[in-house]
Design a protein around this motif. Structure first.
Motif, short mmCIF file in Angstrom:
data_model
loop_
_atom_site.label_atom_id
_atom_site.label_comp_id
_atom_site.label_asym_id
_atom_site.label_seq_id
_atom_site.Cartn_x
_atom_site.Cartn_y
_atom_site.Cartn_z
N THR A 104 -11.92 9.61 0.46
CA THR A 104 -12.09 8.65 -0.39
C THR A 104 -10.60 8.12 -0.55
OG1 THR A 104 -13.72 9.90 -1.93
CG2 THR A 104 -12.10 8.18 -2.88
N PRO A 105 -10.63 6.72 -0.54
CA PRO A 105 -9.41 5.91 -0.59
C PRO A 105 -8.60 6.21 -1.83
CG PRO A 105 -10.97 4.38 -0.12
CD PRO A 105 -11.57 5.71 -0.50
N ASP A 106 -7.08 6.47 -1.65
CA ASP A 106 -6.23 6.91 -2.45
C ASP A 106 -5.50 5.63 -3.26
OD1 ASP A 106 -4.24 7.94 -4.23
OD2 ASP A 106 -3.24 9.22 -2.78
N LEU A 107 -6.01 5.26 -4.18
CA LEU A 107 -5.56 4.29 -5.16
C LEU A 107 -4.03 4.33 -5.80
CD1 LEU A 107 -8.88 2.87 -6.29
CD2 LEU A 107 -8.05 2.41 -4.07
N LEU A 108 -3.45 5.16 -5.51
CA LEU A 108 -2.34 5.42 -6.22
C LEU A 108 -1.23 4.29 -6.09
CD1 LEU A 108 -0.63 7.18 -8.32
CD2 LEU A 108 0.32 8.45 -6.18
N GLY A 109 -1.01 3.88 -4.80
CA GLY A 109 -0.01 2.91 -4.35
C GLY A 109 -0.51 1.73 -5.10
N LEU A 110 -1.58 1.40 -5.16
CA LEU A 110 -2.05 0.25 -5.44
C LEU A 110 -1.90 0.19 -7.22
CD1 LEU A 110 -3.23 -2.68 -5.42
CD2 LEU A 110 -5.71 -1.84 -5.28
N THR A 111 -2.31 1.20 -7.84
CA THR A 111 -2.06 1.31 -9.22
C THR A 111 -0.66 1.08 -9.66
OG1 THR A 111 -3.80 2.80 -9.35
CG2 THR A 111 -2.44 2.81 -11.16
N ILE A 112 0.25 1.80 -9.03
CA ILE A 112 1.62 1.83 -9.32
C ILE A 112 2.17 0.12 -9.10
CG2 ILE A 112 4.27 2.47 -8.66
CD1 ILE A 112 2.79 5.24 -7.99
N ALA A 113 1.73 -0.38 -7.83
CA ALA A 113 2.21 -1.71 -7.59
C ALA A 113 1.89 -2.67 -8.71
CB ALA A 113 1.41 -2.23 -6.48
N HIS A 114 0.65 -2.59 -9.23
CA HIS A 114 0.14 -3.06 -10.15
C HIS A 114 0.91 -2.95 -11.61
CE1 HIS A 114 -4.39 -3.91 -8.87
NE2 HIS A 114 -3.50 -4.87 -8.26
N ARG A 115 0.96 -1.90 -11.75
CA ARG A 115 1.92 -1.46 -13.19
C ARG A 115 3.27 -2.03 -13.14
NH1 ARG A 115 2.30 4.59 -13.21
NH2 ARG A 115 0.06 4.45 -13.71
N ALA A 116 4.16 -2.04 -11.78
CA ALA A 116 5.43 -2.65 -11.61
C ALA A 116 5.41 -4.19 -11.57
CB ALA A 116 5.77 -2.14 -10.08
N MET A 117 4.24 -4.71 -11.23
CA MET A 117 4.38 -6.25 -11.49
C MET A 117 4.04 -6.53 -12.92
SD MET A 117 1.97 -7.83 -8.37
CE MET A 117 0.59 -6.82 -8.41
N ARG A 118 2.99 -5.97 -13.55
CA ARG A 118 3.18 -6.10 -14.89
C ARG A 118 4.14 -6.04 -15.82
NH1 ARG A 118 -2.74 -3.74 -17.02
NH2 ARG A 118 -2.09 -4.76 -18.72
N GLY A 119 5.20 -4.71 -15.60
CA GLY A 119 6.15 -4.31 -16.37
C GLY A 119 7.29 -5.09 -16.18
N ASP A 120 7.49 -5.61 -14.90
CA ASP A 120 8.82 -6.39 -14.40
C ASP A 120 8.66 -7.59 -15.27
OD1 ASP A 120 10.21 -4.43 -13.35
OD2 ASP A 120 10.03 -5.22 -11.49
N ALA A 121 7.22 -8.30 -14.76
CA ALA A 121 6.92 -9.55 -15.22
C ALA A 121 7.31 -9.77 -17.06
CB ALA A 121 5.71 -10.06 -15.01
N VAL B 32 -5.48 -1.86 4.79
CA VAL B 32 -4.95 -2.49 3.77
C VAL B 32 -3.53 -2.22 3.41
CG1 VAL B 32 -5.28 -2.98 1.31
CG2 VAL B 32 -7.51 -2.87 2.91
N GLU B 33 -3.38 -0.88 3.24
CA GLU B 33 -2.03 -0.40 2.80
C GLU B 33 -1.05 -0.84 3.67
OE1 GLU B 33 -2.57 2.87 -0.33
OE2 GLU B 33 -2.70 3.76 1.90
N ASP B 34 -1.33 -0.77 5.21
CA ASP B 34 -0.38 -1.23 6.20
C ASP B 34 0.28 -2.56 5.97
OD1 ASP B 34 -0.35 1.57 7.13
OD2 ASP B 34 -1.74 1.01 8.90
N ALA B 35 -0.86 -3.32 5.75
CA ALA B 35 -0.65 -4.75 5.61
C ALA B 35 0.29 -4.95 4.37
CB ALA B 35 -2.11 -5.66 5.37
N ALA B 36 -0.02 -4.52 3.39
CA ALA B 36 0.87 -4.38 1.92
C ALA B 36 2.13 -4.05 2.23
CB ALA B 36 0.24 -3.69 1.06
N ARG B 37 2.43 -3.09 3.25
CA ARG B 37 3.89 -2.65 3.72
C ARG B 37 4.70 -3.56 4.37
NH1 ARG B 37 1.15 2.06 4.98
NH2 ARG B 37 1.31 3.71 3.17
N ARG B 38 4.11 -4.38 5.32
CA ARG B 38 4.59 -5.40 6.12
C ARG B 38 4.96 -6.42 5.25
NH1 ARG B 38 0.13 -4.31 9.47
NH2 ARG B 38 -0.98 -5.90 8.82
N GLY B 39 5.96 -6.80 5.32
CA GLY B 39 6.43 -8.16 4.54
C GLY B 39 7.18 -7.71 3.10
N SER B 40 7.04 -6.26 2.99
CA SER B 40 7.62 -6.12 1.61
C SER B 40 9.34 -5.83 1.64
CB SER B 40 6.96 -4.57 1.33
OG SER B 40 7.58 -4.19 0.30
#
Length: 211
Positions: free
Chosen positions: A2-19, A151-159
């Motif tokens: 099963t895909p591990d959604l932890l990275g996406l979850t934290i990315a979402h939390r960081a965007m919301r929190g910092d905004a 998907v995760e590899d694409a998210a890392r590129r350009g980060s």
């Protein structure tokens, strides 16, 4: 697997929190009329610009990589049009905020920046809650581990690792951070040691000693 959604979850939390943190800070500065020193004004402006760039990279990766993966995997199980419309609405707002941030560095007037950041924070709260409600179960059920890695590899590129990585540490819960360290090994520990001091100095300059 099963895909591990932890990275996406934290990315979402960081965007919301910092905004939200930036919106609150800009609102307080605008309301107080307090003059901000040039170094702090520049740091705020640069951090807002980096946040906008990070959000743009995130939603572009979703549009160009994640959405096609979901459509191939789940077909008619999910309708992504409303989420895509939200992404389309984000780009002009991010451009507006970046412009206000640049002007704030020159004028120290935070009123326009505060209003636009508040709109961004509200939009992200609503959009991300809906996105997670709609697509997380679909990803878990239909997307393969191999496609999720794409998907995760694409998210890392350009980060921007100096901006994004310490925010992962800030917004991950202790048990989540332990999982990340276990998965990444000593490389994550080393990278965080390299980027953490600069991030903390910038946060102290922007938000004060309690940041």
């Amino acid at each position: 697997m099963t895909p591990d959604l932890l990275g996406l979850t934290i990315a979402h939390r960081a965007m919301r929190g910092d905004a939200r943190r930036m919106a609150v800070l800009a609102t307080e500065l605008a309301a107080s009329g307090r003059r901000v020193g040039p170094a702090r004004a520049t740091a705020i402006s640069e951090d807002v610009a980096k946040l906008c760039k990070s959000i743009h990279h995130h939603h572009t990766t979703e549009d160009q990589v994640l959405w096609p993966v979901i459509e191939r995997s789940a077909g008619a199980e999910v309708d992504l049009r409303d989420l895509s419309d939200d992404h389309s609405a984000l780009d002009p707002l991010l451009a507006e905020i970046s412009g206000h941030a640049a002007r704030f560095a020159a004028t120290r007037d935070a009123a326009d920046l505060a209003a636009a950041l508040t709109r961004l924070a509200d939009l992200l709260d609503e959009h991300i809650a809906e996105e997670e409600r709609l697509i997380f179960p679909v990803i878990t059920r239909y997307v393969s581990a191999a496609d999720w890695k794409t998907v995760e590899d694409a998210a890392r590129r350009g980060s921007d690792i100096r901006f994004d990585l310490p925010r992962v540490e800030r917004y991950a819960r202790p048990e989540e951070l332990a999982r990340l360290h276990k998965a990444a090994g000593p490389v994550l520990t080393l990278l965080l040691a390299l980027v953490r001091p600069g991030y903390r100095r910038r946060q102290r300059l922007i938000f004060g000693s309690a940041a």
